[in-house]
Design a protein around this motif. Sequence first.
Motif, mmCIF file in Angstrom:
data_model
loop_
_atom_site.group_PDB
_atom_site.id
_atom_site.type_symbol
_atom_site.label_atom_id
_atom_site.label_comp_id
_atom_site.label_asym_id
_atom_site.label_seq_id
_atom_site.Cartn_x
_atom_site.Cartn_y
_atom_site.Cartn_z
ATOM 1 N N ALA A 36 0.841 -1.196 0.000
ATOM 2 C CA ALA A 36 0.000 0.000 0.000
ATOM 3 C C ALA A 36 0.877 1.247 0.000
ATOM 4 C CB ALA A 36 -0.915 0.004 1.218
ATOM 5 N N PHE A 37 1.912 1.252 0.843
ATOM 6 C CA PHE A 37 2.786 2.418 0.921
ATOM 7 C C PHE A 37 3.586 2.588 -0.358
ATOM 8 C CE2 PHE A 37 6.683 4.650 2.414
ATOM 9 C CZ PHE A 37 6.071 5.804 2.867
ATOM 10 N N ARG A 38 4.048 1.496 -0.926
ATOM 11 C CA ARG A 38 4.832 1.575 -2.156
ATOM 12 C C ARG A 38 3.996 2.137 -3.302
ATOM 13 N NH1 ARG A 38 8.640 -3.242 -4.625
ATOM 14 N NH2 ARG A 38 8.939 -2.378 -6.701
ATOM 15 N N THR A 39 2.775 1.644 -3.433
ATOM 16 C CA THR A 39 1.890 2.170 -4.485
ATOM 17 C C THR A 39 1.619 3.643 -4.261
ATOM 18 O OG1 THR A 39 0.829 0.033 -4.833
ATOM 19 C CG2 THR A 39 -0.414 1.985 -5.521
ATOM 20 N N ARG A 87 14.321 8.702 -2.403
ATOM 21 C CA ARG A 87 15.121 8.037 -1.371
ATOM 22 C C ARG A 87 14.403 6.807 -0.816
ATOM 23 N NH1 ARG A 87 15.833 12.244 1.324
ATOM 24 N NH2 ARG A 87 14.487 11.967 3.144
ATOM 25 N N LEU A 88 13.118 6.953 -0.520
ATOM 26 C CA LEU A 88 12.365 5.831 0.033
ATOM 27 C C LEU A 88 12.140 4.736 -1.007
ATOM 28 C CD1 LEU A 88 9.701 7.726 2.203
ATOM 29 C CD2 LEU A 88 11.737 6.526 2.991
ATOM 30 N N CYS A 89 11.844 5.130 -2.238
ATOM 31 C CA CYS A 89 11.639 4.134 -3.288
ATOM 32 C C CYS A 89 12.936 3.409 -3.636
ATOM 33 C CB CYS A 89 11.068 4.793 -4.544
ATOM 34 S SG CYS A 89 9.312 5.212 -4.420
ATOM 35 N N GLY A 90 14.062 4.069 -3.382
ATOM 36 C CA GLY A 90 15.349 3.438 -3.628
ATOM 37 C C GLY A 90 15.545 2.185 -2.796
ATOM 38 N N ARG A 91 14.841 2.074 -1.678
ATOM 39 C CA ARG A 91 14.927 0.878 -0.834
ATOM 40 C C ARG A 91 14.402 -0.361 -1.561
ATOM 41 N NH1 ARG A 91 12.445 3.510 4.748
ATOM 42 N NH2 ARG A 91 14.124 5.024 5.114
ATOM 43 N N TRP A 92 13.516 -0.129 -2.539
ATOM 44 C CA TRP A 92 12.992 -1.238 -3.334
ATOM 45 C C TRP A 92 13.699 -1.345 -4.682
ATOM 46 C CZ3 TRP A 92 8.681 2.214 -1.760
ATOM 47 C CH2 TRP A 92 8.156 1.850 -0.505
ATOM 48 N N LEU A 94 14.023 1.029 -6.902
ATOM 49 C CA LEU A 94 13.405 1.857 -7.941
ATOM 50 C C LEU A 94 14.210 3.136 -8.149
ATOM 51 C CD1 LEU A 94 9.625 1.573 -7.001
ATOM 52 C CD2 LEU A 94 10.734 0.577 -8.994
ATOM 53 N N THR A 95 14.472 3.484 -9.386
ATOM 54 C CA THR A 95 15.155 4.732 -9.707
ATOM 55 C C THR A 95 14.119 5.819 -9.979
ATOM 56 O OG1 THR A 95 15.191 4.333 -12.091
ATOM 57 C CG2 THR A 95 17.015 3.415 -10.787
ATOM 58 N N ALA A 96 14.577 7.073 -9.989
ATOM 59 C CA ALA A 96 13.675 8.189 -10.288
ATOM 60 C C ALA A 96 13.063 8.023 -11.673
ATOM 61 C CB ALA A 96 14.430 9.512 -10.183
ATOM 62 N N ALA A 97 13.854 7.567 -12.636
ATOM 63 C CA ALA A 97 13.348 7.385 -13.998
ATOM 64 C C ALA A 97 12.248 6.324 -14.035
ATOM 65 C CB ALA A 97 14.492 6.996 -14.925
ATOM 66 N N GLU A 98 12.423 5.259 -13.264
ATOM 67 C CA GLU A 98 11.413 4.198 -13.237
ATOM 68 C C GLU A 98 10.128 4.673 -12.567
ATOM 69 O OE1 GLU A 98 14.151 0.151 -13.072
ATOM 70 O OE2 GLU A 98 13.893 1.362 -11.246
ATOM 71 N N ILE A 99 10.273 5.456 -11.515
ATOM 72 C CA ILE A 99 9.087 5.989 -10.842
ATOM 73 C C ILE A 99 8.316 6.910 -11.786
ATOM 74 C CG2 ILE A 99 8.234 7.298 -8.864
ATOM 75 C CD1 ILE A 99 10.955 6.678 -7.505
ATOM 76 N N GLU A 100 9.056 7.789 -12.451
ATOM 77 C CA GLU A 100 8.418 8.756 -13.346
ATOM 78 C C GLU A 100 7.749 8.081 -14.532
ATOM 79 O OE1 GLU A 100 9.635 13.025 -15.409
ATOM 80 O OE2 GLU A 100 10.900 12.123 -13.854
#
Length: 219
Positions: A36-39, A87-92, A94-100
């Motif tokens: 839930a938090f990741r989404t 920073r938080l997504c990096g724990r999984w 995920l890069t900024a490009a992937e998030i975007e």
Amino acid sequence: MDIFERLKAAAVADWRSYVDHDFVRRLGAGTLPEAAFRTYLVQDYLFLIQFARAYALASYKSRTLADIRAAQSGLAAILAETDLHVRLCGRWGLTAAEIEAAPEHQATVAYTRFVLDCGAAGDLLDLHVALAPCVVGYAEIGRALVAQDPAALDANPYGEWIQEYASEGYQEVAAAARRHLDDLAARSMTERRFTELAALFAKASRLEADFWQMGLDAA
């Protein structure tokens, strides 16, 4: 009572559905499912991109240098906020490009485009009323969650997120947004117009609640 408190009082049920949502309660307790938090976090990053556009629109809509500077400050705060998400997504991994590159959820589109439409069709006051539940609401949520049990934050998997929005830096961002909203209202708000603004505020609060629910539904 400033204009923000008046808006909250006029939309109390919608406001409570947002700041006291089950997502928020579980976040504070540390029991929110990671999925839930990741989404939520990925979608909130995309959300912030659109909010950055809203602050750019605020600059365009401004007629005074003070208002342009307020928009610039808000935009800078939004861009800084994206660093937390990366920073938080990096724990999984995920890069900024992937998030975007992630697709926007319907709840993300609904709220962000509502805010942009308020700014495009209305004036600077309309836009900042639509922005206020997010900008100021997160400060209130962060502060309330820290107050529940400060000692437990280190063990809370979402403690860094909570501390970010409870921090002195973010609290000042929210306080500045409230002061600016008050100034805008003093210049152009009538009591008749307050009813319309309260309706905007209520809808923005409901859309915020829907955004939390989007995260829960993904778990």
